[in-house]
Design an enzyme around this catalytic site. Structure first.
Site, PDB file in Angstrom:
ATOM      1  N   GLU A 129       0.854  -1.231  -0.059  1.00  0.00           N
ATOM      2  CA  GLU A 129       0.014   0.067   0.092  1.00  0.00           C
ATOM      3  C   GLU A 129       0.785   1.232   0.069  1.00  0.00           C
ATOM      4  O   GLU A 129       0.229   2.324  -0.168  1.00  0.00           O
ATOM      5  CB  GLU A 129      -1.064  -0.075   1.199  1.00  0.00           C
ATOM      6  CG  GLU A 129      -0.547   0.062   2.663  1.00  0.00           C
ATOM      7  CD  GLU A 129      -0.112  -1.423   3.204  1.00  0.00           C
ATOM      8  OE1 GLU A 129       0.483  -2.187   2.364  1.00  0.00           O
ATOM      9  OE2 GLU A 129      -0.038  -1.805   3.994  1.00  0.00           O
ATOM     10  N   ARG A 130       2.183   1.097   0.086  1.00  0.00           N
ATOM     11  CA  ARG A 130       3.135   2.318   0.085  1.00  0.00           C
ATOM     12  C   ARG A 130       3.242   2.668  -1.227  1.00  0.00           C
ATOM     13  O   ARG A 130       3.347   3.867  -1.347  1.00  0.00           O
ATOM     14  CB  ARG A 130       4.443   1.956   0.780  1.00  0.00           C
ATOM     15  CG  ARG A 130       4.534   1.106   1.977  1.00  0.00           C
ATOM     16  CD  ARG A 130       4.893   1.933   3.197  1.00  0.00           C
ATOM     17  NE  ARG A 130       4.625   1.260   4.464  1.00  0.00           N
ATOM     18  CZ  ARG A 130       3.737   1.423   5.086  1.00  0.00           C
ATOM     19  NH1 ARG A 130       2.734   2.122   4.732  1.00  0.00           N
ATOM     20  NH2 ARG A 130       3.764   0.387   6.428  1.00  0.00           N
ATOM     21  N   CYS A 179      16.573  -6.333   0.620  1.00  0.00           N
ATOM     22  CA  CYS A 179      16.577  -7.498   1.119  1.00  0.00           C
ATOM     23  C   CYS A 179      18.120  -8.144   0.856  1.00  0.00           C
ATOM     24  O   CYS A 179      18.367  -9.030   1.495  1.00  0.00           O
ATOM     25  CB  CYS A 179      15.568  -8.612   0.964  1.00  0.00           C
ATOM     26  SG  CYS A 179      15.735  -9.261  -0.639  1.00  0.00           S
ATOM     27  N   GLU A 232      16.939  -6.381  11.701  1.00  0.00           N
ATOM     28  CA  GLU A 232      17.393  -5.823  10.388  1.00  0.00           C
ATOM     29  C   GLU A 232      16.828  -4.086  10.623  1.00  0.00           C
ATOM     30  O   GLU A 232      16.063  -3.914  10.994  1.00  0.00           O
ATOM     31  CB  GLU A 232      16.125  -6.399   9.304  1.00  0.00           C
ATOM     32  CG  GLU A 232      16.135  -5.955   7.966  1.00  0.00           C
ATOM     33  CD  GLU A 232      15.078  -6.744   7.262  1.00  0.00           C
ATOM     34  OE1 GLU A 232      14.125  -6.927   7.314  1.00  0.00           O
ATOM     35  OE2 GLU A 232      15.549  -6.695   5.957  1.00  0.00           O
TER      36      GLU A 232
END
Ligand code: NAD
Length: 499
Positions: free
Chosen positions: A176-177, A281, A384
């Site tokens: 949704e970003r 990632c 992370e």
């Protein structure tokens, strides 16, 4: 204010739930659009329509389906600049990096053009008297993909390409970003000839994801995102009887041996640690120099390189090294973790905390940080960070260095920099991590290999893209066929061996 939509049955459809999320321009901090968040009823309706459309697509011969992918490749290339601009505007990454995001997805679509070959089954002639045995790879029906913000073109393409080429209908729930690029890709697939209803893009949050996981029509779920959500989706999807693969977070170590070319290693670390503001990632977030002398030489080379990194908006041209992070919350979280690093005793040798970009004071820019003397127990080592923060953990031996990477809970990617083939071979063979680079800092496999991490970076049995994706999005049916001359002999009631 622009109001985005869903893409259902080949058309843009406004949301009806009344719920919306803000889509920011991370460079300015402004809300540039609102994206609808689908209700369970909207998700269920889109899945139902996909289930109606799928059988005809599944029955379309694989070469015709592949031709849609061929045309899709042409259209993505045609619109590359437009896609990259929309991607940078919502994500914040630089234009060259946004083009790389589209390109790495595009390469998987190119691979999918070979689907007819990959979908061929096995055949055994004369498995018994008058008996042939063959297997078919059939589509699952309606399948889905749930994707993260950091590669809004690449990861939706990794999922939709194989799923559609195999004859499935595909439900995409993008982040949704930054939802605009997935919507643009859906338009291009329609233009390429994909029948309506075969790709449904549903925007949303947890409610839409849960609706997908609970819907009995959905046969498979491919997820990429953070580890806690990956674990949630894997367990819930499996409990609901679906085929599930989930790829999670990372903490990628790069080991620098004393014999490494230190300039090469420093250049690699800066690109892999700070490119895309560390929001990859496969970013390297931990440097592990072996021996104090190696560490001192490495830090000496890293500092000037990091200090001169150019941070700016994507509109500032191609010499910007990285842009803002995705949200104000992400920025605050990175700053919070930097403070815990200092409080827990790490040495901050490049301090980006006071970074400020004139004219973009409300943007989500984060300066580059380099920590030295990080230890295993610190939060900045264990968690992370997903930002422009590189931690250095000094190891006294190769065994200690490899042990660090092996003991970490994440196992996405790793790299070793050395001139010694024996060390490199030993590392590649022993390390318990899914993707390994030897003098290559971000070892993202190409489209015809597969991508996947181990340990808490990946849940499920198969990797993404490459041949594994074709296994994930199909199921095997094995047929034993007999065309005997003497069928009139009558039935056989024993469980027969082939003679
Ligand atoms: P995220 O987990 O917040 O979101 C991923 C998706 O899950 C989004 O579509 C989001 O809407 C949905 N989601 C979020 N919260 C949810 C909830 N409570 N219930 C159900 N669904 C939910 O991840 P992100 O911030 O978008 O992406 C960054 C993360 O993704 C990082 O951890 C990064 O390492 C990881 N990532 C992993 C890979 C890989 O291949 N291993 C690739 C890219 C990114």
């Amino acid at each position: 204010m622009q109001e985005l939509s869903h893409f259902i049955d080949g058309a843009h459809v406004p949301g009806t739930s009344g719920r919306f999320a803000d889509v920011f321009n991370p460079a300015t901090g402004e809300v540039q659009a609102k994206v609808p968040l689908a209700s369970k009823a909207e998700v269920d309706a889109a899945i139902e329509r996909a289930a109606v459309a799928q059988p005809a697509w599944g029955a379309t011969n694989p070469q015709r389906r592949a031709r849609v992918m061929m045309e899709f490749v042409r259209l993505i290339n045609r619109d590359m600049d437009k896609l990259a601009e929309a991607l940078s505007r919502e994500h914040g990454k630089t234009i060259p990096d946004a083009k790389g995001d589209v390109q790495r997805g595009l390469e998987v679509i190119e691979f999918c053009i070979g689907a007819p070959h990959l979908l061929k089954g096995d055949f055994t002639d004369s498995a018994g008297p008058g008996i042939d045995m063959y297997s078919m790879k059939q589509p699952l029906g309606v399948v889905s993909g749930i994707t993260p913000f950091n590669f809004p073109a690449m990861i939706p393409l990794w999922k939709m390409g194989p799923a559609l080429s195999c004859g499935n209908a595909f439900i995409l729930k993008p982040s949704e970003r930054d939802p605009s690029v997935p919507l643009m890709l859906a338009e291009l697939l329609k233009e390429a000839g994909l029948p309506d209803g075969i790709l449904q893009v549903i925007n949303g949050d947890k409610e839409a994801v849960d609706a997908i996981l609970e819907n009995e029509t959905v046969q498979a779920v491919g997820f990429v995102g953070s580890t806690p959500i990956a674990q949630y989706i894997y367990s819930k999807g499996c409990a609901n009887g679906k085929r599930v693969q989930c790829f999670g977070g990372a903490k990628n170590h790069m080991i620098i041996m004393p014999d490494a070319d230190m300039d090469q290693a420093a250049d690699a670390l800066v690109g892999a640690g700070f490119g895309a503001a560390g929001e990859r990632c496969m970013a390297i977030s931990v440097a592990v120099p072996v021996g104090d002398e190696t560490a001192d030489r490495l830090i000496e080379k890293l500092i000037p390189r990091i200090e001169k990194l150019k941070v700016g908006p994507y509109t500032a041209g191609d010499d910007v090294d990285y842009g803002p992070v995705v949200t104000a919350a992400a920025k605050a979280n990175i700053h919070r973790l930097v403070e815990t690093g200092i409080a827990q005793g790490a040495e901050l040798v490049v301090d980006g905390r006071n970074f400020n970009l004139q004219g973009y004071e409300d943007g989500f820019f984060v300066g580059a940080h380099l920590f030295d003397r990080v230890t295993k127990d610190m939060d900045i080592y264990r968690q992370e960070i997903f930002g422009p923060v590189l931690s250095t953990v000094r190891a006294q031996s190769y065994e200690e260095a490899i042990g660090l990477a092996m003991d970490h809970e994440y196992g996405n990617g790793t790299a070793i920099f050395t001139r010694d083939g024996d060390t490199a071979r030993d590392f590649a063979s022993r390390i318990n991590i899914g993707m390994v680079g030897i003098n290559v800092p971000i070892p993202v496999p190409l489209a015809y290999h597969t991508f996947g991490g181990w340990k808490k970076s990946g849940f499920g049995d198969l990797n993404q893209h490459g041949p594994d994706a074709f296994k994930f999005y199909t199921r095997t049916k094995t047929v034993t066929a007999r065309w005997p001359s003497g069928i009139k002999e009558g039935g056989e009631f024993n469980f027969k061996q082939m003679d």
